[in-house]
Design a protein around this motif. Structure first.
Motif, PDB file in Angstrom:
ATOM      1  N   SER B  14      -2.916   1.913 -11.792  1.00 31.23           N
ATOM      2  CA  SER B  14      -3.795   0.739 -11.875  1.00 31.23           C
ATOM      3  C   SER B  14      -3.529  -0.242 -10.751  1.00 31.23           C
ATOM      4  O   SER B  14      -4.463  -0.804 -10.179  1.00 31.23           O
ATOM      5  N   ARG B  15      -2.244  -0.461 -10.447  1.00 33.67           N
ATOM      6  CA  ARG B  15      -1.936  -1.456  -9.406  1.00 33.67           C
ATOM      7  C   ARG B  15      -2.404  -0.975  -8.041  1.00 33.67           C
ATOM      8  O   ARG B  15      -3.067  -1.718  -7.307  1.00 33.67           O
ATOM      9  N   LEU B  18      -6.053  -1.211  -7.879  1.00 28.25           N
ATOM     10  CA  LEU B  18      -6.530  -2.576  -7.663  1.00 28.25           C
ATOM     11  C   LEU B  18      -6.511  -2.923  -6.173  1.00 28.25           C
ATOM     12  O   LEU B  18      -7.482  -3.441  -5.626  1.00 28.25           O
ATOM     13  N   TRP B  19      -5.395  -2.595  -5.500  1.00 26.49           N
ATOM     14  CA  TRP B  19      -5.299  -2.867  -4.046  1.00 26.49           C
ATOM     15  C   TRP B  19      -6.365  -2.079  -3.301  1.00 26.49           C
ATOM     16  O   TRP B  19      -7.021  -2.602  -2.398  1.00 26.49           O
ATOM     17  N   GLY B  21      -9.165  -0.983  -4.474  1.00 25.06           N
ATOM     18  CA  GLY B  21     -10.475  -1.561  -4.795  1.00 25.06           C
ATOM     19  C   GLY B  21     -10.774  -2.772  -3.919  1.00 25.06           C
ATOM     20  O   GLY B  21     -11.900  -2.937  -3.445  1.00 25.06           O
ATOM     21  N   ILE B  22      -9.747  -3.599  -3.680  1.00 26.84           N
ATOM     22  CA  ILE B  22      -9.934  -4.777  -2.821  1.00 26.84           C
ATOM     23  C   ILE B  22     -10.247  -4.331  -1.389  1.00 26.84           C
ATOM     24  O   ILE B  22     -11.178  -4.823  -0.747  1.00 26.84           O
ATOM     25  N   LYS B  72      -2.781   6.360  -4.266  1.00 25.77           N
ATOM     26  CA  LYS B  72      -3.552   6.406  -5.515  1.00 25.77           C
ATOM     27  C   LYS B  72      -3.718   7.856  -5.973  1.00 25.77           C
ATOM     28  O   LYS B  72      -3.517   8.194  -7.142  1.00 25.77           O
ATOM     29  N   ILE B 145     -14.644   2.253 -12.353  1.00 23.97           N
ATOM     30  CA  ILE B 145     -14.079   1.024 -12.938  1.00 23.97           C
ATOM     31  C   ILE B 145     -14.617   0.823 -14.353  1.00 23.97           C
ATOM     32  O   ILE B 145     -13.862   0.511 -15.281  1.00 23.97           O
ATOM     33  N   ILE B 152      -7.206   0.126 -17.597  1.00 21.26           N
ATOM     34  CA  ILE B 152      -6.668  -0.764 -16.569  1.00 21.26           C
ATOM     35  C   ILE B 152      -6.059  -2.002 -17.213  1.00 21.26           C
ATOM     36  O   ILE B 152      -4.943  -2.411 -16.889  1.00 21.26           O
ATOM     37  N   ARG B 153      -6.789  -2.576 -18.198  1.00 20.80           N
ATOM     38  CA  ARG B 153      -6.300  -3.793 -18.864  1.00 20.80           C
ATOM     39  C   ARG B 153      -4.972  -3.537 -19.559  1.00 20.80           C
ATOM     40  O   ARG B 153      -4.045  -4.341 -19.445  1.00 20.80           O
ATOM     41  N   LEU B 156      -2.004  -2.868 -16.924  1.00 18.23           N
ATOM     42  CA  LEU B 156      -1.536  -3.941 -16.047  1.00 18.23           C
ATOM     43  C   LEU B 156      -0.641  -4.936 -16.783  1.00 18.23           C
ATOM     44  O   LEU B 156      -0.087  -5.838 -16.179  1.00 18.23           O
TER      45      LEU B 156
END
Lengths: 135, 345
Positions: B14-15, B18-19, B21-22, B72, B145, B152-153, B156
């Motif tokens: 997930s982490r 997230l990176w 995804g950004i 990932k 997503i 993910i929730r 994290l």
């Protein structure tokens, strides 16, 4: 939350369909090979190689050194393999790329060696302190 | 097959996700802007460095996404061996969407990296293919997503009580370090103070780079060269005799490199009337032999038909006898070897 997920999902389907529609007139066998090639290369070559390396390499610093070296090597491919590239122009593509790659790898492994030496010295000092018998 | 390493824990996935995804988000938005500015979408004349920044971000976030994507995929690699391959129709759709996402992501990063190096080991047309597949990445990522939000929730949330957390952190730190190295090794294409450090940059640390030489473009300036406009023509000496303006503007290339330079010449607004301006080059063919200068740019006091670069007469490679330089435009639209400026509408 459910509604948010549905909206995001539908937006995704719409964006993906729009991309596929734009891509459709451009589809050739070659393009499909480029689309699928990365997955095949990763799943059957890169990832197994990483896994096998992980079984052999036990020192974290060497693992990190190998990871950085791998990514540096990937980034260097278009710079070093220039069979299909445009000309070298004033100021553009005119770096000494083999030297650049050598420097990047050299710095990476120098850092690994420095770390290992520092860790070794620290361990020895700690061991000395433990064995030191007070008067 | 058994995978026990902490790298495969959902919290790590997930982490890194997230990176990634950004990075992909930045890449998509800046890519869309670059597409728009080359397809007559509304685009401002200020700040003068805007395109330089957005395209620099595009290329840097793309480079950063390479180690992030690999981390990932390593994190979720065990899922490739899950059996049964397909459990249900939704499960099949989910796996299918992930295959599309991964294939399209590799395509974007590989073709983008090769294009930055102006290296084309394929025969399809890069801009349209890269643009279409970008929408597929964006779409498949949104679907991914939406499917994974609950996971993910949960993942994290802090997991400080678990024993393997330190080595999970080590994997994340290695990912961050490798991404940092990739960025520093290339970002010098656009960040001036990194130029010497970025050993994997596709430009050198010297004068303003030349994307297309006069020789490659087949330019021969005729002895009786004159600049054509709607109402009159000018010889080079007549242009030199007009009031000269000096501006400091960057060349910001779609390939991500950029550099500031000092340009001297005649304001375009003093040569043509109001309206959009068609700028044509002596170049006979070539994708970028002409460009359209929207009225707001043509009337801008910083938009100049440059005769001089950094205090010297333009060299043939930089567009002799004259070239366009306008604020906040991609380099390919700063037409060189200009032969006519005509108001079209």
């Amino acid at each position: 939350m459910k509604a948010v997920r549905v909206v995001i999902g539908l937006a995704g389907v719409a964006a993906g369909a729009w991309g596929a529609w734009l891509l459709l007139p451009q589809v050739t066998v070659e393009l499909l090979l480029w689309l699928g090639g990365g997955v095949v290369l990763h799943d059957f070559l890169i990832a197994p190689l990483v896994g096998a390396t992980g079984l052999v390499v036990k020192r974290p610093s060497i693992g990190i050194g190998l990871t950085v070296s791998g990514v540096v090597t990937l980034l260097a491919v278009p710079l070093l393999w220039r069979e299909h590239s445009g000309p070298v122009n004033p100021g553009l593509h005119d770096r000494d790329h083999p030297w650049g790659v050598a420097v990047a790898l050299g710095v990476t492994w120098a850092a690994v060696v420095l770390y290992e030496v520092a860790a070794h010295l620290q361990n020895r000092r700690r061991a000395d302190e433990e064995h030191h018998v007070p008067d | 097959m058994r995978f026990r390493a902490p790298a495969h824990h959902t919290g790590v996935t997930s982490r890194v996700g997230l990176w990634l995804g950004i990075a992909f988000g930045l890449c998509f938005v800046t890519g869309l802007l670059s597409h728009g500015v080359q397809h007559d979408w509304p685009w401002p004349t200020r700040p003068v460095d805007l395109y330089r920044v957005t395209q620099g971000v595009h290329v840097i976030s793309g480079v950063a996404a390479i180690p992030l994507l690999l981390a990932k995929l390593w994190s979720v690699y065990p899922k490739l061996f899950e059996r049964p391959l397909v459990r249900s129709v939704p499960h099949a759709l989910e796996r299918g969407s992930i295959f599309v996402l991964v294939a399209a992501s590799f395509f974007e990063l590989a073709t983008g990296l090769f294009n930055a190096a102006q290296n084309y080991p394929w025969s399809f047309y890069f801009p349209t293919a890269h643009y279409a597949v970008a929408w597929i990445v964006a779409g498949a990522m949104l679907v991914h997503i939406a499917v994974k939000i609950p996971l993910i929730r949960r993942s994290l949330e802090p997991a400080s009580t678990e024993k393997t957390v330190l080595s999970r952190r080590a994997f994340l730190r290695t990912t961050a370090l490798t991404t940092g190295v990739a960025v520093v090794a290339t970002a010098g294409v656009t960040v001036p103070w990194l130029r010497k450090v970025s050993v994997l940059a596709w430009r050198s640390d010297g004068d303003l780079p030349v994307n297309r030489t006069a020789k490659a473009a087949g330019i021969e300036v005729p002895a009786d060269w004159r600049l054509r406009t709607n109402s009159k023509t000018y010889s080079l000496d007549e242009l030199r005799a007009l009031p000269q303006t000096t501006v400091e503007l960057p060349i910001a290339c779609v390939e991500g490199w950029s550099q500031n330079a000092t340009w001297t010449g005649v304001r375009v607004s003093e040569l043509v009337g109001r309206g959009d301006v068609r700028v044509e080059s002596l170049e006979e063919d070539g994708l970028y032999r002409a460009s359209t200068l929207p009225e707001a740019f043509a009337q801008d006091p910083l938009t100049v038909l440059a005769l001089r670069l950094n205090g010297e007469e333009l060299s043939p490679d930089h567009g002799y006898p004259c070239r366009l330089i306008a604020p906040n435009r991609p380099g390919v639209l700063q037409t060189k070897w200009v032969t006519s400026l005509e108001v079209t509408a």
